[in-house]
Motif scaffolding. Structure first.
Motif, short mmCIF file in Angstrom:
data_model
loop_
_atom_site.label_atom_id
_atom_site.label_comp_id
_atom_site.label_asym_id
_atom_site.label_seq_id
_atom_site.Cartn_x
_atom_site.Cartn_y
_atom_site.Cartn_z
N ARG A 57 -4.29 1.50 1.78
CA ARG A 57 -3.62 0.66 0.72
C ARG A 57 -3.59 1.39 -0.60
O ARG A 57 -2.61 1.31 -1.17
N ALA A 58 -4.71 2.19 -0.65
CA ALA A 58 -4.50 2.96 -1.92
C ALA A 58 -3.50 3.98 -1.88
O ALA A 58 -2.89 4.23 -2.82
N ALA A 59 -3.38 4.49 -0.88
CA ALA A 59 -2.32 5.72 -0.67
C ALA A 59 -0.82 5.13 -0.81
O ALA A 59 -0.07 5.66 -1.35
N LEU A 60 -0.58 3.97 -0.32
CA LEU A 60 0.86 3.25 -0.32
C LEU A 60 1.01 2.93 -1.79
O LEU A 60 1.82 3.41 -2.55
N MET A 61 -0.29 2.41 -2.57
CA MET A 61 0.08 1.83 -4.03
C MET A 61 -0.09 3.23 -5.18
O MET A 61 0.62 3.04 -6.30
N SER A 62 -0.42 4.22 -4.62
CA SER A 62 -0.15 5.58 -5.58
C SER A 62 1.04 6.23 -5.18
O SER A 62 1.11 7.30 -6.03
N SER A 63 1.92 5.84 -4.43
CA SER A 63 3.17 6.66 -4.20
C SER A 63 4.08 6.52 -5.26
O SER A 63 4.16 5.49 -6.20
N ALA A 64 4.74 7.50 -5.53
CA ALA A 64 5.84 7.43 -6.59
C ALA A 64 6.67 6.29 -6.79
O ALA A 64 6.94 5.78 -7.81
N SER A 65 7.15 6.01 -5.29
CA SER A 65 8.07 4.85 -5.42
C SER A 65 7.42 4.02 -4.38
O SER A 65 7.64 4.69 -3.01
N TRP A 66 7.23 2.72 -4.48
CA TRP A 66 6.89 2.04 -3.32
C TRP A 66 7.17 0.53 -3.41
O TRP A 66 7.40 -0.08 -4.40
N ALA A 67 7.43 -0.07 -2.12
CA ALA A 67 8.18 -1.19 -2.17
C ALA A 67 6.93 -2.24 -2.09
O ALA A 67 5.94 -2.27 -1.52
N LYS A 68 7.11 -3.38 -2.91
CA LYS A 68 6.28 -4.52 -3.19
C LYS A 68 6.42 -5.45 -2.18
O LYS A 68 7.50 -5.60 -1.49
N PRO A 69 5.18 -6.10 -1.55
CA PRO A 69 5.75 -7.09 -0.41
C PRO A 69 6.06 -8.47 -0.83
O PRO A 69 5.48 -9.03 -2.10
N GLY A 121 4.65 -9.53 4.26
CA GLY A 121 5.50 -8.81 3.15
C GLY A 121 6.30 -7.61 3.65
O GLY A 121 6.88 -7.02 2.76
N TYR A 122 6.12 -7.12 4.84
CA TYR A 122 6.64 -6.03 5.40
C TYR A 122 7.19 -6.02 6.75
O TYR A 122 6.38 -6.77 7.43
N ARG A 123 8.09 -5.49 7.09
CA ARG A 123 8.68 -5.48 8.44
C ARG A 123 9.17 -3.94 8.87
O ARG A 123 9.75 -3.23 7.67
#
Length: 391
Positions: free
Chosen positions: A212-224, A334-336
């Motif tokens: 989870r932390a890696a997702l949310m620290s990405s420069a651009s990430w899609a919210k669910p 929130g994701y597919r």
């Protein structure tokens, strides 16, 4: 190994393969633009591999309402496409002689227990093909309620069997994640580090990660986003933790470019990392999956038939053409995600989106129909039809 190769060769040679016809990228872009404007969509990323090359990779929509556009570098959760990452990692380790896929689960120090001591009979291969004999998605609700995955795996031994080991397909998440324990014991690394060092980095997957932390620290990430009750309109959610705690089953993140790179590797285009023998083992079907076939029949008529499960991958016969295709789909709140490719043509498609919308599942058929030169069909249900069956 010779026997497995012969099985796969026969499986993929039941009918003559179709010849690639070429994908109409202008039409595809128009269709995806139209799809992205549907009420149940937020953001979408799609990539196409044709003849072994990534020939199309684009983002549509936004990462969240009021935020920036989705690009080909935007990171999404991969959900159950993570299973193909796990089985690729485990099979690679097996091919290097670390262990055998025919080893029983009891020969590893995992928390997994099966009814009647089934861990003493079930093999690593059985686990990766979901043939361990317990009810599908066993105790997923406990995971979602915050229970410790290791404790859940121990409790699986108290369940009744739904079929003898190896005699039916019963899809798992918590049980499947015993693979992460095996990887960690074998390599001495965390699962995240093993995936990074053994697969992601060599495949030049620059945004791929677990957690989870890696997702949310990405420069651009899609919210669910998930649908509001009683309407298709999506509402933003927080990123949920439970399936990150079973990383082999649902813990991987990455951009559409990284997913396309991973698809190329599954096609045999990174043979120094995933060898032809490794891919033969991964993609050889182990069990027929009648529930998947019924779902496909309801959603896609007869387009994909003879649904079978290999090791973390689904294998189908593509109707009319007779070609065999390999892929998987994934879904967490929130994701597919999806991947589908023809390994003979080195052609396929991957897609990621940040909502519970069902329409994008049709992307895989619209692209593969183009590749095979089949007449256009509204598989995405954006020309006035219904949204289709559940993912």
């Amino acid at each position: 190994m010779t026997r497995i190769f012969a099985l796969l060769l026969g499986f993929f040679s039941l009918t003559a393969p179709a010849i690639a016809q070429g994908i109409d990228y202008e039409r595809l872009d128009q269709r995806l633009t139209q799809l992205s404007r549907e009420d149940d969509m937020v953001g979408l990323a799609v990539a196409v591999i044709e003849g072994g090359e990534i020939t199309f990779a684009r983002g549509y929509g936004v990462t969240a309402e009021g935020e920036g556009p989705v690009t080909r570098d935007t990171v999404f959760r991969w959900a159950s496409l993570s299973k193909g990452v796990a089985t690729s990692l485990v099979t690679k380790l097996a091919m290097e002689g670390r262990f055998s896929l025919s080893d029983t689960l009891s020969s590893f120090k995992t928390s997994l227990r099966l009814p009647g001591g089934g861990e003493q009979t079930a093999t690593l291969e059985d686990l990766m093909a979901h043939k361990v004999g317990v009810v599908s998605n066993a105790y997923d609700t406990m995971l979602e309620d915050g229970a410790d995955p290791a404790e859940i795996r121990r409790r699986l031994g108290t369940l009744k069997v739904v079929c003898p080991i190896r005699e039916c397909h019963s899809y798992q998440n918590v049980a499947f994640d015993a693979l992460s324990e095996i990887v960690e014991q074998t390599t001495g690394l965390t699962y995240a580090a093993a995936a990074e060092i053994i697969l992601f980095r060599p495949l030049r997957m620059s945004t791929a990660s677990t957690g989870r932390a890696a997702l949310m620290s990405s420069a651009s990430w899609a919210k669910p986003y998930t649908a509001r009750r009683g309407t298709a309109l999506p509402i933003q959610q927080t990123v949920k933790e439970p399936y990150y705690r079973v990383p082999a089953a649902g813990g991987v993140n990455g951009s559409i470019l990284d997913l396309a790179q991973f698809a190329r590797a599954q096609m045999g285009l990174a043979p120094d990392i995933l060898t032809p023998d490794t891919l033969t083992v991964l993609h050889t079907p182990r069990v027929y999956t009648p529930r998947e076939q019924s779902r496909l029949r309801n959603q896609f008529e007869s387009r994909m038939q003879d649904s079978r499960y290999a090791l973390g991958w689904r294998v189908y016969k593509y109707d009319i053409t007779g070609n065999r295709v390999v892929g998987h789909r994934g879904a967490v709140e929130g994701y597919r995600s999806l991947m589908l490719f023809d390994p003979e043509l080195d052609t396929g498609v991957v897609a990621l989106w940040n909502s519970s919308a069902r329409r994008p599942v049709g992307i895989e058929l619209e692209v593969m129909d183009m590749a095979y030169g089949l007449p256009p069909h509204d598989w995405m249900k954006i020309d006035g039809g219904s949204a289709g069956a559940a993912n």
